[in-house]
Design a protein around this motif. Structure first.
Motif, short mmCIF file in Angstrom:
data_model
loop_
_atom_site.label_atom_id
_atom_site.label_comp_id
_atom_site.label_asym_id
_atom_site.label_seq_id
_atom_site.Cartn_x
_atom_site.Cartn_y
_atom_site.Cartn_z
N THR A 22 -9.04 0.38 4.70
CA THR A 22 -8.53 0.53 6.06
C THR A 22 -7.03 0.78 6.04
O THR A 22 -6.53 1.65 6.75
N LEU A 23 -6.30 0.03 5.21
CA LEU A 23 -4.85 0.23 5.07
C LEU A 23 -4.55 1.67 4.67
O LEU A 23 -3.70 2.33 5.27
N GLU A 24 -5.24 2.14 3.65
CA GLU A 24 -4.99 3.50 3.16
C GLU A 24 -5.33 4.54 4.23
O GLU A 24 -4.61 5.52 4.40
N ARG A 25 -6.39 4.32 4.98
CA ARG A 25 -6.77 5.24 6.05
C ARG A 25 -5.69 5.27 7.13
O ARG A 25 -5.31 6.33 7.61
N PHE A 26 -5.22 4.12 7.55
CA PHE A 26 -4.18 4.05 8.55
C PHE A 26 -2.91 4.74 8.05
O PHE A 26 -2.26 5.46 8.80
N ILE A 27 -2.56 4.50 6.78
CA ILE A 27 -1.34 5.10 6.22
C ILE A 27 -1.47 6.61 6.17
O ILE A 27 -0.54 7.34 6.54
N ARG A 28 -2.62 7.10 5.73
CA ARG A 28 -2.80 8.57 5.69
C ARG A 28 -2.70 9.16 7.08
O ARG A 28 -2.13 10.22 7.28
N SER A 29 -3.25 8.49 8.08
CA SER A 29 -3.21 9.03 9.44
C SER A 29 -1.80 8.93 10.04
O SER A 29 -1.43 9.73 10.88
N ALA A 30 -1.02 7.96 9.58
CA ALA A 30 0.35 7.79 10.10
C ALA A 30 1.35 8.73 9.42
O ALA A 30 2.42 8.98 9.93
N SER A 31 0.98 9.24 8.23
CA SER A 31 1.90 10.11 7.47
C SER A 31 1.96 11.50 8.04
O SER A 31 1.07 12.03 8.58
N ALA A 74 0.83 -1.21 0.00
CA ALA A 74 0.00 0.00 0.00
C ALA A 74 0.86 1.26 0.00
O ALA A 74 0.55 2.23 -0.71
N LEU A 75 1.94 1.27 0.76
CA LEU A 75 2.84 2.43 0.77
C LEU A 75 3.42 2.66 -0.63
O LEU A 75 3.47 3.79 -1.11
N GLU A 76 3.82 1.58 -1.27
CA GLU A 76 4.38 1.69 -2.61
C GLU A 76 3.32 2.20 -3.60
O GLU A 76 3.58 3.11 -4.38
N ASP A 77 2.12 1.62 -3.54
CA ASP A 77 1.03 2.04 -4.43
C ASP A 77 0.64 3.50 -4.21
O ASP A 77 0.25 4.20 -5.15
N MET A 78 0.72 3.96 -2.95
CA MET A 78 0.34 5.33 -2.62
C MET A 78 1.52 6.29 -2.78
O MET A 78 1.39 7.48 -2.54
N ASP A 79 2.67 5.74 -3.16
CA ASP A 79 3.90 6.51 -3.32
C ASP A 79 4.22 7.30 -2.04
O ASP A 79 4.47 8.50 -2.07
N ARG A 80 4.18 6.58 -0.92
CA ARG A 80 4.48 7.18 0.38
C ARG A 80 5.57 6.37 1.06
O ARG A 80 5.76 5.20 0.78
N GLN A 81 6.25 7.06 1.97
CA GLN A 81 7.26 6.41 2.79
C GLN A 81 7.01 6.79 4.24
O GLN A 81 6.50 7.87 4.52
N LEU A 82 7.35 5.89 5.12
CA LEU A 82 7.26 6.15 6.55
C LEU A 82 8.57 5.76 7.20
O LEU A 82 9.20 4.78 6.79
#
Length: 163
Positions: free
Chosen positions: A154-163, A119-127
């Protein structure tokens, strides 16, 4: 950031309901969660969605994070913790007797980590690793509570909130 979940009740409203079920003021609840009062007020007021660390603390205090984020009532808001925090700062599932069970389920943990990485890769995000670990711990807890892998949403929501 506003709640994108259940139309009938927001994350903030569910958080308030969980707090009221414990008969605590915002200040007392925030202190019990070891989070700044202004941050907690923003969560409850719907101005922000709790991030990975806040979700970890809420889950550790017995708040069903799946219910909090989605409105799906899998457990009452004041239920006993599904995850137990041990002295090494890791999370382990609780057995039926309430005692800490063995180590985390490796298959589930692998599924969660793979899903997070994809999901991080698909959303082009890093944590940073610490945030990724918090995210994985919260999602693993959700998986343990529900018995099913977190959905893509849910994955995308968690990732957005963690970013």
């Amino acid at each position: 950031m506003t709640d994108q979940g259940n139309d009938r009740e927001s994350i903030g409203a569910r958080l308030k309901r969980a707090r009221k079920a414990r008969s605590q003021s915002q200040r007392a609840f925030a202190e019990a969660m070891d989070m700044p009062l202004p941050s907690y007020r923003d969560y409850e007021g719907g101005k922000r969605v709790p991030g990975g660390e806040a979700l970890r603390r809420l889950a550790g205090a017995g708040i069903d994070t799946h219910w909090l984020l989605t409105g799906e009532d899998l457990a009452p808001p004041a239920a006993a913790p599904a995850m137990a925090h041990d002295t090494r700062g890791t999370y382990r599932t609780r057995g039926p007797d309430g005692n800490t069970a063995g180590p985390p389920d490796t298959r589930r943990l692998t599924e969660v980590l793979t899903a997070v990485e994809t999901a991080l890769e698909d959303m082009d995000r890093q944590l940073p690793p610490a945030r990724k670990a918090e995210l994985a711990a919260a999602l693993y807890g959700l998986y343990e509570e529900t018995g099913k892998a977190p959905s893509r949403r849910t994955l995308e929501r968690f990732i957005r909130s963690a970013s």
